[in-house]
Scaffold this motif. Structure first.
Motif, mmCIF file in Angstrom:
data_model
loop_
_atom_site.group_PDB
_atom_site.id
_atom_site.type_symbol
_atom_site.label_atom_id
_atom_site.label_comp_id
_atom_site.label_asym_id
_atom_site.label_seq_id
_atom_site.Cartn_x
_atom_site.Cartn_y
_atom_site.Cartn_z
ATOM 1 N N ASP A 37 0.742 -1.333 0.072
ATOM 2 C CA ASP A 37 -0.069 0.110 -0.047
ATOM 3 C C ASP A 37 0.814 1.204 -0.043
ATOM 4 N N TYR A 38 2.032 1.374 0.829
ATOM 5 C CA TYR A 38 2.915 2.256 0.743
ATOM 6 C C TYR A 38 3.534 2.644 -0.624
ATOM 7 N N ASP A 39 3.704 1.674 -1.277
ATOM 8 C CA ASP A 39 4.458 1.615 -2.503
ATOM 9 C C ASP A 39 3.485 2.426 -3.492
ATOM 10 N N MET A 40 2.256 1.603 -3.344
ATOM 11 C CA MET A 40 0.966 2.354 -4.048
ATOM 12 C C MET A 40 0.824 3.679 -3.954
ATOM 13 N N TRP A 41 0.615 4.189 -3.005
ATOM 14 C CA TRP A 41 0.253 5.429 -2.820
ATOM 15 C C TRP A 41 1.549 6.356 -3.197
ATOM 16 N N VAL A 42 2.933 6.014 -2.979
ATOM 17 C CA VAL A 42 4.036 6.737 -3.281
ATOM 18 C C VAL A 42 3.850 6.883 -4.743
ATOM 19 N N ARG A 43 3.631 5.948 -5.881
ATOM 20 C CA ARG A 43 3.469 5.844 -7.145
ATOM 21 C C ARG A 43 2.226 6.878 -7.619
ATOM 22 N N VAL A 44 1.226 6.862 -6.819
ATOM 23 C CA VAL A 44 0.102 7.750 -7.012
ATOM 24 C C VAL A 44 0.385 9.287 -6.855
ATOM 25 N N VAL A 45 1.094 9.427 -5.649
ATOM 26 C CA VAL A 45 1.303 10.795 -5.478
ATOM 27 C C VAL A 45 2.402 11.359 -6.477
ATOM 28 N N ARG A 46 3.243 10.670 -6.750
ATOM 29 C CA ARG A 46 4.591 10.851 -7.753
ATOM 30 C C ARG A 46 3.664 11.317 -8.900
ATOM 31 N N ASP A 47 2.915 10.594 -9.565
ATOM 32 C CA ASP A 47 2.300 10.797 -10.720
ATOM 33 C C ASP A 47 1.099 11.868 -10.944
ATOM 34 N N TYR A 48 0.358 12.034 -9.927
ATOM 35 C CA TYR A 48 -0.850 12.850 -9.767
ATOM 36 C C TYR A 48 -0.985 13.823 -8.784
ATOM 37 N N GLY A 49 0.211 14.153 -7.881
ATOM 38 C CA GLY A 49 0.193 15.320 -6.965
ATOM 39 C C GLY A 49 -0.141 14.851 -5.657
ATOM 40 N N PRO A 50 -0.032 15.600 -4.820
ATOM 41 C CA PRO A 50 -0.287 15.658 -3.323
ATOM 42 C C PRO A 50 -1.737 15.094 -3.116
ATOM 43 N N ALA A 51 -1.708 14.088 -1.885
ATOM 44 C CA ALA A 51 -2.769 13.583 -1.358
ATOM 45 C C ALA A 51 -3.464 14.235 -0.091
ATOM 46 N N LEU A 52 -4.832 14.284 -0.043
ATOM 47 C CA LEU A 52 -5.565 14.717 1.077
ATOM 48 C C LEU A 52 -5.748 13.634 2.086
ATOM 49 N N ARG A 53 -5.353 14.067 3.213
ATOM 50 C CA ARG A 53 -6.042 13.091 4.218
ATOM 51 C C ARG A 53 -6.684 13.799 5.225
ATOM 52 N N ILE A 54 -8.082 13.489 5.526
ATOM 53 C CA ILE A 54 -9.151 14.102 6.339
ATOM 54 C C ILE A 54 -8.947 13.741 7.698
ATOM 55 N N ALA A 55 -9.443 14.357 8.567
ATOM 56 C CA ALA A 55 -8.988 13.884 10.092
ATOM 57 C C ALA A 55 -10.074 12.863 10.628
ATOM 58 N N GLU A 56 -11.202 12.993 9.923
ATOM 59 C CA GLU A 56 -12.281 12.157 10.442
ATOM 60 C C GLU A 56 -11.994 10.626 10.440
ATOM 61 N N PRO A 57 -11.685 9.931 11.426
ATOM 62 C CA PRO A 57 -11.334 8.317 11.512
ATOM 63 C C PRO A 57 -12.595 7.625 10.883
ATOM 64 N N SER A 58 -12.521 6.882 9.668
ATOM 65 C CA SER A 58 -13.748 6.230 9.269
ATOM 66 C C SER A 58 -13.399 4.760 8.872
ATOM 67 N N TYR A 59 -12.017 4.308 9.309
ATOM 68 C CA TYR A 59 -11.492 3.189 9.084
ATOM 69 C C TYR A 59 -11.100 2.484 10.403
ATOM 70 N N LYS A 60 -11.351 1.162 10.653
ATOM 71 C CA LYS A 60 -10.835 0.489 11.795
ATOM 72 C C LYS A 60 -10.002 -0.834 11.445
ATOM 73 N N VAL A 61 -8.769 -0.470 12.041
ATOM 74 C CA VAL A 61 -7.725 -1.645 11.603
ATOM 75 C C VAL A 61 -8.045 -2.518 12.984
ATOM 76 N N ASN A 62 -8.430 -3.742 12.824
ATOM 77 C CA ASN A 62 -8.336 -4.674 13.954
ATOM 78 C C ASN A 62 -7.093 -5.549 14.059
ATOM 79 N N VAL A 63 -6.261 -5.188 15.088
ATOM 80 C CA VAL A 63 -5.059 -5.846 15.228
ATOM 81 C C VAL A 63 -4.922 -6.522 16.608
ATOM 82 N N GLY A 64 -6.003 -6.791 17.213
ATOM 83 C CA GLY A 64 -5.941 -7.541 18.440
ATOM 84 C C GLY A 64 -5.578 -9.034 18.081
ATOM 85 N N HIS A 65 -6.191 -9.623 17.167
ATOM 86 C CA HIS A 65 -5.930 -10.816 16.553
ATOM 87 C C HIS A 65 -4.546 -11.331 16.169
ATOM 88 N N GLU A 66 -3.685 -9.881 16.036
ATOM 89 C CA GLU A 66 -2.310 -10.418 15.541
ATOM 90 C C GLU A 66 -1.153 -9.855 16.185
#
Length: 300
Positions: free
Chosen positions: A179-208
């Motif tokens: 994923d890091y590699d993908m977004w580096v290539r996207v930003v490289r070719d299409y310009g800066p990315a926007l990260r919005i403040a509101e968290p809307s994605y939950k990463v469940n790491v308790g099982h790992e």
């Protein structure tokens, strides 16, 4: 009322392998979206268990869910790429099969989208099981130089499908950092990315929590990632990638090492890492608290 057909179609891609209960939880979180016009493409990477049968039985009559199965296991990136190729939406975004969308995820990303940005992502929630931590909850425009210092976007973003296709999708030759590699290539070719403040994605790491993050496979993948993007990196970027590698290997940072590395930015992050090793027992208790709650501190 805004009808679904008045809004552009967003395609959500999800690879899955051999953990159908988690996959169902992830799917249900997508189906609960407030944004009405989406499709979910689930690619089973040749699971040897009954994942394919159960998902078909449960979702075969839901027109929002499209199910695909790989003939043989090819990995999550190949599964994501197949879904993106099959997608019908103008935009695509992803979810891992052990994670969850909050109900407003697609709507908030779509509302924030602007063509002057290469992609849009959000802050996210790191769920340890008993406790949660919110990360990157400050709105920010992220350029390539900043992204090459540290992965400050997230593992998922909303991006135009044709951009992903033009870049060849996720790199199936990377064992990690895809994923890091993908977004580096996207930003490289299409310009800066926007990260919005509101968290809307939950990463469940308790099982790992017990996974080995400093495995040779991951370290080799990081070396490969740096070599792939070396021509884009400044001395600052390289030094910060070396610092990140040090954290993956859980190598302590001396006070001299802290001041040496602080010259290249990320001062707060590096200071916390320095203190973590100085106060190792407190750090251990912190992780036990996150994963097992207060009572976990008193159990062997």
């Amino acid at each position: 009322m805004v009808y679904a057909t008045a809004l552009p179609l967003i395609s959500v891609y999800m690879p899955t392998y051999n953990r159908v209960n988690m996959a169902i939880r992830a799917i249900e979180s997508v189906l609960a979206q407030t944004y009405p016009n989406f499709e979910l493409l689930v690619v089973d990477d040749a699971s040897p268990d009954d994942t394919w049968h159960i998902l078909n039985q449960r979702y075969e009559h839901d027109s929002r869910v499209r199910l695909f199965r790989q003939d043989k296991g090819q990995g999550a990136c190949a599964a994501r790429n197949r879904a993106i190729t099959e997608a019908k939406g103008e935009w695509v975004t992803g979810i891992d099969d052990d994670d969850e969308f909050l109900p407003n995820r697609l709507q908030s990303l779509y509302d924030a989208y602007d063509d002057k940005y290469s992609c849009v992502c959000s802050g996210y929630i790191w769920d340890y099981g008993s406790l949660q931590k919110r990360l990157h909850t400050k709105q920010e425009v992220v350029d390539l130089a900043q992204l090459l210092d540290l992965h400050v976007l997230s593992n998922q973003a909303l991006v135009k499908r044709d951009r992903m296709l033009a870049l060849g999708g996720f790199d199936i030759n990377l064992a990690a950092f895809q994923d890091y590699d993908m977004w580096v290539r996207v930003v490289r070719d299409y310009g800066p990315a926007l990260r919005i403040a509101e968290p809307s994605y939950k990463v469940n790491v308790g099982h790992e929590l017990g996974r080995i993050t400093d495995s040779p496979k991951r370290l080799d993948a990081h070396k490969q990632f740096v070599a792939k993007h070396r021509s884009l990196m400044s001395e600052r970027n390289l030094q910060n990638q070396m610092y990140y590698r040090q954290t993956m290997q859980h190598q302590p940072l001396s006070l001299f090492g802290f001041f040496s590395r602080a010259r290249y930015g990320l001062v707060g992050l590096k200071w916390r890492y320095y203190l973590k090793h100085k106060l190792r027992i407190l750090s251990k208790w912190r992780m036990q608290l996150f994963s097992k709650g207060v009572m976990g501190l008193f159990k062997k």
